[in-house]
Design a protein around this motif. Structure first.
Motif, short mmCIF file in Angstrom:
data_model
loop_
_atom_site.label_atom_id
_atom_site.label_comp_id
_atom_site.label_asym_id
_atom_site.label_seq_id
_atom_site.Cartn_x
_atom_site.Cartn_y
_atom_site.Cartn_z
N ILE A 297 27.39 95.07 35.82
CA ILE A 297 26.94 93.70 36.09
C ILE A 297 25.49 93.65 35.64
O ILE A 297 24.68 94.48 36.06
N GLU A 298 25.21 92.71 34.75
CA GLU A 298 23.95 92.76 34.04
C GLU A 298 23.22 91.42 34.06
O GLU A 298 23.85 90.37 34.04
N GLU A 299 21.93 91.50 34.04
CA GLU A 299 21.05 90.32 33.97
C GLU A 299 21.34 89.56 32.67
O GLU A 299 21.52 90.16 31.61
N PHE A 300 21.37 88.24 32.75
CA PHE A 300 21.60 87.39 31.57
C PHE A 300 20.28 87.23 30.81
O PHE A 300 19.27 86.83 31.38
N LEU A 301 20.30 87.57 29.55
CA LEU A 301 19.09 87.45 28.73
C LEU A 301 19.21 86.26 27.81
O LEU A 301 20.31 85.87 27.44
N GLU A 302 18.07 85.71 27.41
CA GLU A 302 18.10 84.59 26.49
C GLU A 302 17.21 84.85 25.28
O GLU A 302 16.15 85.45 25.41
N HIS B 235 27.87 85.70 13.64
CA HIS B 235 28.28 84.42 14.24
C HIS B 235 29.58 84.72 14.95
O HIS B 235 30.64 84.72 14.34
N LYS B 236 29.48 85.01 16.27
CA LYS B 236 30.62 85.56 16.99
C LYS B 236 31.63 84.52 17.46
O LYS B 236 32.81 84.83 17.60
N ARG B 237 31.17 83.30 17.70
CA ARG B 237 32.10 82.30 18.24
C ARG B 237 32.99 81.74 17.15
O ARG B 237 32.61 81.67 15.99
N PRO C 80 17.28 84.62 20.53
CA PRO C 80 18.12 84.83 19.36
C PRO C 80 18.57 86.29 19.24
O PRO C 80 17.84 87.20 19.63
N GLU C 81 19.81 86.48 18.72
CA GLU C 81 20.33 87.83 18.55
C GLU C 81 20.10 88.32 17.14
O GLU C 81 20.15 87.55 16.18
N VAL C 82 19.83 89.61 17.03
CA VAL C 82 19.60 90.25 15.73
C VAL C 82 20.43 91.53 15.70
O VAL C 82 20.44 92.28 16.68
N GLY D 60 34.94 92.76 25.60
CA GLY D 60 34.74 93.23 26.97
C GLY D 60 33.56 92.65 27.71
O GLY D 60 33.13 93.21 28.70
N VAL D 61 33.03 91.53 27.23
CA VAL D 61 31.86 90.93 27.88
C VAL D 61 32.17 89.53 28.35
O VAL D 61 32.67 88.71 27.57
N ILE D 62 31.91 89.24 29.63
CA ILE D 62 32.13 87.88 30.13
C ILE D 62 30.82 87.36 30.71
O ILE D 62 30.18 88.01 31.53
N ILE E 107 21.06 94.75 23.58
CA ILE E 107 22.24 94.16 24.20
C ILE E 107 23.38 95.19 24.17
O ILE E 107 24.12 95.35 25.11
N GLU E 108 23.51 95.86 23.03
CA GLU E 108 24.53 96.90 22.91
C GLU E 108 24.22 97.82 21.76
O GLU E 108 23.51 97.44 20.82
N TYR E 109 24.76 99.04 21.87
CA TYR E 109 24.76 99.97 20.75
C TYR E 109 26.18 100.06 20.22
O TYR E 109 27.13 100.06 21.00
N ILE F 29 29.21 90.21 32.99
CA ILE F 29 30.12 91.26 33.45
C ILE F 29 30.65 91.99 32.21
O ILE F 29 31.19 91.36 31.29
N LYS F 30 30.50 93.32 32.18
CA LYS F 30 30.95 94.08 31.01
C LYS F 30 31.90 95.21 31.42
O LYS F 30 31.62 95.92 32.39
N ALA F 31 32.98 95.35 30.65
CA ALA F 31 33.86 96.50 30.83
C ALA F 31 33.13 97.72 30.27
O ALA F 31 32.46 97.63 29.25
P1 AMP Z 1 28.53 92.88 23.35
O1 AMP Z 1 30.01 93.12 23.21
O2 AMP Z 1 27.85 93.78 24.35
O3 AMP Z 1 27.84 92.78 22.04
O4 AMP Z 1 28.36 91.41 23.92
C1 AMP Z 1 28.94 90.33 23.25
C2 AMP Z 1 28.01 89.16 23.33
O5 AMP Z 1 27.76 88.78 24.67
C3 AMP Z 1 26.63 89.46 22.76
O6 AMP Z 1 26.58 89.32 21.38
C4 AMP Z 1 25.80 88.43 23.48
O7 AMP Z 1 25.90 87.17 22.84
C5 AMP Z 1 26.45 88.30 24.82
N1 AMP Z 1 25.74 89.14 25.80
C6 AMP Z 1 25.96 90.43 26.11
N2 AMP Z 1 25.10 90.88 27.03
C7 AMP Z 1 24.31 89.82 27.36
C8 AMP Z 1 23.23 89.63 28.28
N3 AMP Z 1 22.78 90.60 29.07
N4 AMP Z 1 22.65 88.41 28.31
C9 AMP Z 1 23.09 87.40 27.54
N5 AMP Z 1 24.10 87.50 26.66
C10 AMP Z 1 24.72 88.71 26.56
#
Ligand code: AMP
Ligand code: GLY
Length: 421
Positions: free
Chosen positions: A184-189, A213-215, A191-193, A152-154, A282-284, A142-144
């Motif tokens: 509302i978006e599909e969950f992707l799996e 390393h966001k966490r 590694p992030e770059v 803004g991403v849950i 994932i995002e711009y 879920i994204k705002a």
């Molecule tokens: P964002 O603020 O859009 O970068 O999202 C924050 C974090 O949420 C991202 O770095 C991802 O780890 C996770 N995330 C966002 N969108 C997705 C998605 N569609 N599937 C899985 N993880 C996501």
């Protein structure tokens, strides 16, 4: 040249340290900067969102070139306002900054131009969004729609969590106006770059890749933060992925923005996920990432200001942009408790020979000394021939910096090292 940099965090400190290397630069003003940036620039007490005051300051001080670094002023039109009074500036126009300012816009753009991203639906009606939850698989995302300080991403593991997220976003309680529309978006799996790219709207030059390393805690546990550390280059960004990104994502995005009459000039940030079906967006972001910038710029061999001006003047295709073959690691030292509650006001000591490796994010200066004033306090970057060495070096520098209540992750780069193995 007189240069102005809008912003006041670690990213801005890294940009300022790079710009300062250009011999034509006489003075750099930071609006507002911070106590640590004050070592490298003249800090002026003007908020990064006070567009009128920024323009007024730039005119009065005959600024030759301005760099607008944070998302808020870009989305509010700071670059348009500066250019209107004849001050060439680095950063996208308001029309182009929407690529970060509205996730609904960026998702629609990707759909229209066939740029790979997670499947999604956009909702402005709370009940419609909640009903839609019956049709999706879990976890779901879920994204705002609007800016939400990177929070803004849950990722909801079940329907109850998803419904709670939607209700608190759409009622305005969680992110105000930014949450009134949700995706509302599909969950992707995978590694992030992160890839930052210079673009003048026609030509796109990707910089060296990185990994955030966001966490908050080791092992990617705990809450999402603004970023606890970065490494570069990112080992998941192989030559093959890089080629696909260029062809399927970077060039199509820049062309799409031009076709929409929203030519993007500045630094375009691609948040990517390398899925089993290939790289997806994932995002711009419409700006340099933080703390990605703290590892990317130390590896840039070309003069930053020269490249920025080439972007503004739309001559990027004729400009050389070179990166070092080294690796870099940045460890963020934060106040314990961040991103929730934390104490501040503690004295920071940094040995003289470590200062060049430090980018200050949250510190105030008082009587010639620095005191913590934010959640993320500073970033410590080291470069070396190998990632392993860069990590060791940055942690050995971290151990020489002191302030009460300091907290940092111990495993920045660990996952990347595993991947290299
Ligand atoms: P964002 O603020 O859009 O970068 O999202 C924050 C974090 O949420 C991202 O770095 C991802 O780890 C996770 N995330 C966002 N969108 C997705 C998605 N569609 N599937 C899985 N993880 C996501
Ligand atoms: N590090 C992610 C960002 O700058 O938004």
């Amino acid at each position: 040249m007189k240069v102005l940099v809008v912003g006041g965090g670690g990213r801005e400190h890294a940009i300022i340290k790079s710009i300062k290397k250009n011999p034509d630069v006489e003075v750099i003003y930071a609006l507002p900067g911070n106590g640590g940036i004050a070592e490298d620039a003249v800090c002026v007490d003007v908020g990064a969102k006070d567009i009128d005051e920024i323009v007024d300051f730039a005119k009065r001080n005959r600024i030759d070139y301005a760099v607008v670094a944070p998302d808020d002023p870009l989305v509010l039109g700071a670059v348009d306002a500066l250019e209107k009074v004849g001050i060439p500036s680095f950063g996208p126009s308001k029309a182009a900054a929407i690529i970060e300012g509205s996730k609904a816009f960026s998702k629609e753009l990707m759909k229209k131009y066939g740029i790979p991203t997670a499947a999604y639906e956009t909702f402005s009606d709370e009940e419609a969004a909640v009903s839609y939850l019956d049709t999706v698989g879990y976890p779901t995302v879920i994204k705002a729609d609007g800016l939400a300080l990177g929070k803004g991403v849950i990722i909801a593991k079940d329907k109850t969590e998803a419904e709670n997220a939607i209700r608190s976003m759409m009622s305005g309680a969680m992110f105000g106006e930014s949450g009134k529309r949700v995706i509302i978006e599909e969950f992707l799996e995978g590694p992030e770059v992160s890839v930052l790219a210079f673009t003048d709207g026609k030509c796109v030059v990707p910089m060296i890749s990185s990994m955030d390393h966001k966490r908050a805690h080791d092992g990617d546990e705990g809450l999402n933060t603004g970023g606890m550390g970065t490494i570069a280059p990112n080992p998941y960004y192989t030559e093959k992925i890089k080629e696909r990104c260029m062809k399927e994502i970077f060039i199509p995005t820049v062309n799409a923005m031009r076709s929409e009459g929203r030519t993007f000039k500045g630094c375009l940030y691609f948040g990517l996920m390398v899925t089993k079906d290939g790289p997806k967006v994932i995002e711009y972001n419409c700006r340099f990432g933080d703390p990605e910038t703290q590892v990317v710029l130390p590896l840039l061999k070309t003069d930053l200001l020269t490249v920025m001006m080439a972007v503004t003047e739309e001559r990027l295709s004729e400009t050389e942009v070179d990166f070092s073959d080294e690796s870099a690691c940045c460890v963020i030292m934060a106040s314990d408790g961040y991103p929730e509650k934390y104490d501040k006001g503690f004295k920071i000591t940094i040995p003289e020979d470590v200062i060049d490796s430090v980018f200050i994010a949250g510190a105030k200066e008082k009587d010639g000394e620095l005191f913590t004033s934010g959640g993320r306090v500073l970033g410590v970057t080291a470069t070396a021939d190998t990632l392993n060495e860069a990590i060791d070096r940055s942690y050995s520098l971290v151990k020489r910096i002191h302030f009460d209540n300091a907290y940092y992750r111990r495993d920045i780069g660990a996952r990347a090292l595993e991947a290299i193995k």
